[in-house]
Design a protein around this motif. Structure first.
Motif, PDB file in Angstrom:
ATOM      1  N   MET A 169      40.266  19.436  -0.725  1.00 32.15           N
ATOM      2  CA  MET A 169      40.017  19.415   0.704  1.00 32.15           C
ATOM      3  C   MET A 169      39.148  18.226   1.107  1.00 32.15           C
ATOM      4  SD  MET A 169      39.998  22.911   2.480  1.00 32.15           S
ATOM      5  CE  MET A 169      41.128  24.228   2.112  1.00 32.15           C
ATOM      6  N   ILE A 170      38.646  17.495   0.146  1.00 35.03           N
ATOM      7  CA  ILE A 170      37.774  16.371   0.450  1.00 35.03           C
ATOM      8  C   ILE A 170      38.600  15.141   0.744  1.00 35.03           C
ATOM      9  CG2 ILE A 170      36.001  14.854  -0.489  1.00 35.03           C
ATOM     10  CD1 ILE A 170      34.985  17.192  -2.106  1.00 35.03           C
TER      11      ILE A 170
ATOM     12  N   ASN B 252      44.791  24.437  -2.354  1.00 33.32           N
ATOM     13  CA  ASN B 252      44.361  23.755  -1.133  1.00 33.32           C
ATOM     14  C   ASN B 252      45.468  23.176  -0.259  1.00 33.32           C
ATOM     15  OD1 ASN B 252      41.723  24.296  -1.832  1.00 33.32           O
ATOM     16  ND2 ASN B 252      41.412  22.334  -2.828  1.00 33.32           N
TER      17      ASN B 252
ATOM     18  N   CYS C 201      37.689  18.854   8.621  1.00 33.53           N
ATOM     19  CA  CYS C 201      36.347  19.447   8.605  1.00 33.53           C
ATOM     20  C   CYS C 201      35.625  19.175   7.288  1.00 33.53           C
ATOM     21  CB  CYS C 201      36.435  20.953   8.846  1.00 33.53           C
ATOM     22  SG  CYS C 201      36.899  21.425  10.526  1.00 33.53           S
ATOM     23  N   PHE C 202      36.283  19.433   6.171  1.00 38.29           N
ATOM     24  CA  PHE C 202      35.609  19.253   4.890  1.00 38.29           C
ATOM     25  C   PHE C 202      35.490  17.784   4.508  1.00 38.29           C
ATOM     26  CE2 PHE C 202      37.067  23.705   4.480  1.00 38.29           C
ATOM     27  CZ  PHE C 202      35.825  24.289   4.275  1.00 38.29           C
TER      28      PHE C 202
ATOM     29  N   THR D 269      32.490  16.651   6.369  1.00 34.89           N
ATOM     30  CA  THR D 269      31.292  17.143   5.689  1.00 34.89           C
ATOM     31  C   THR D 269      30.920  16.225   4.527  1.00 34.89           C
ATOM     32  OG1 THR D 269      31.830  19.428   6.272  1.00 34.89           O
ATOM     33  CG2 THR D 269      30.282  19.097   4.454  1.00 34.89           C
ATOM     34  N   HIS D 270      31.903  15.846   3.738  1.00 38.23           N
ATOM     35  CA  HIS D 270      31.670  14.932   2.612  1.00 38.23           C
ATOM     36  C   HIS D 270      31.113  13.600   3.107  1.00 38.23           C
ATOM     37  CE1 HIS D 270      32.928  11.810  -0.299  1.00 38.23           C
ATOM     38  NE2 HIS D 270      32.566  12.722  -1.184  1.00 38.23           N
TER      39      HIS D 270
ATOM     40  N   SER E  73      29.912  20.399  10.601  1.00 38.75           N
ATOM     41  CA  SER E  73      31.303  20.279  10.136  1.00 38.75           C
ATOM     42  C   SER E  73      31.601  21.291   9.034  1.00 38.75           C
ATOM     43  CB  SER E  73      31.574  18.860   9.642  1.00 38.75           C
ATOM     44  OG  SER E  73      30.712  18.515   8.574  1.00 38.75           O
ATOM     45  N   LEU E  74      30.603  21.606   8.193  1.00 40.66           N
ATOM     46  CA  LEU E  74      30.809  22.614   7.152  1.00 40.66           C
ATOM     47  C   LEU E  74      30.996  23.997   7.762  1.00 40.66           C
ATOM     48  CD1 LEU E  74      30.946  23.400   4.169  1.00 40.66           C
ATOM     49  CD2 LEU E  74      28.445  23.632   4.198  1.00 40.66           C
TER      50      LEU E  74
ATOM     51  N   GLY F 153      34.372  24.152   9.109  1.00 42.81           N
ATOM     52  CA  GLY F 153      35.347  24.281   8.024  1.00 42.81           C
ATOM     53  C   GLY F 153      35.472  25.704   7.517  1.00 42.81           C
TER      54      GLY F 153
ATOM     55  N   THR G 228      38.658  28.129   7.918  1.00 38.21           N
ATOM     56  CA  THR G 228      39.251  28.721   6.721  1.00 38.21           C
ATOM     57  C   THR G 228      39.561  30.194   6.953  1.00 38.21           C
ATOM     58  OG1 THR G 228      38.102  27.183   5.241  1.00 38.21           O
ATOM     59  CG2 THR G 228      38.897  29.240   4.277  1.00 38.21           C
TER      60      THR G 228
END
Length: 262
Positions: free
Chosen positions: A1-2, A116, A202-203, A206-207, A224-225, A228, A232
């Motif tokens: 997801m990154i 994913n 979203c993820f 976050t990264h 953002s986390l 996410g 989900t």
């Protein structure tokens, strides 16, 4: 997801290219294997294994696992097949049950770690299931009424003045032979694509905020986390809802094919 940074660094938003992964075996052949095909095989294997285990351990007084399996099967039998098809339900129940759990399992792979991606987010599988429904409702309708009777029931709605058939019949033909199977496949695929892109966005954000952004921007990673995680949970709901809608519409189309008037 990154969403990976890539050679140049920075945030790279998700794109439609994610749904066309590179082949890792048998490239260029009808048996080409890529990530999405692998996810489909995993989902199928897990689904079959769960029901085989539940069936082999079936008891008169059901345990927890058997009880869950029976409740799931009863949901399809009662809430979809019987409520939609009435006395025709038993005839089509195996097909509807297979469709519901296949779509559900392959939708849920989008939120399973290491998988994913929803394996229904590439249109091949939705098209196969829609084609199955399409062939079945044509076959059972023609078998019951004959080709002429089936076409009459579907293309010439009763109660209309004959002059209106010039306008209505082409529309009904498009609905029966094009729109029904097309919308079944496209609705499912579009929802799964949208869900996957939102989760990756979203993820991936976050990264980026957490590891690459500087200063106060790092705090945006919490937002953002949170988004996410919320999406989900929403995607789990969408996965079940799309399985229900696909199966319900399949039941409606099959029932319309064998009813005298609709």
């Amino acid at each position: 997801m990154i969403a990976a940074s890539g050679e140049g660094g920075g945030f790279h938003p998700p794109s439609i290219a994610e749904f066309f992964p590179a082949a890792f075996a048998f490239e260029g052949t009808p048996f080409e294997m890529n990530r999405i095909i692998l996810v489909r095989l995993v989902a199928t294997a897990v689904l079959v294994a769960l029901f085989v285990v539940a069936a082999r351990r079936a008891q008169l007084v059901p345990g927890r696992g058997q009880n869950v399996a029976e409740m799931a099967l009863d949901f399809v039998r009662v809430n979809i097949a019987q409520e939609t098809m009435g006395h025709n339900a038993k005839r089509f129940l195996p097909m509807l049950t297979t469709i519901f759990f296949a779509v559900l399992a392959m939708n849920l792979t989008g939120v399973v770690p290491l998988l994913n991606i929803a394996s229904t987010s590439l249109i091949g599988m939705p098209l196969v299931l829609a084609a199955w429904v399409y062939v079945m409702y044509l076959a059972v309708g023609i078998k019951k009424f004959g080709l002429g009777g089936y076409l009459k029931n579907n293309l010439l709605p009763p109660g209309l003045p004959p002059v209106l058939y010039v306008l209505v019949t082409p529309i009904e033909a498009l609905q029966v032979f094009v729109f029904r199977p097309a919308t079944l496949a496209l609705r499912l695929t579009a929802n799964m694509i949208a869900g996957h892109l939102i989760l990756v966005l979203c993820f991936g954000a976050t990264h980026f905020f957490l590891f690459e952004a500087g200063g106060a921007l790092k705090a945006a990673a919490a937002l953002s986390l949170t988004a996410g995680v919320a999406f989900t949970l929403f995607e789990v709901l969408v996965a079940g809802l799309q399985a229900y809608i696909f199966t319900l519409l399949a039941a409606v189309y099959l029932n319309m094919a064998v009813e005298e008037e609709h």
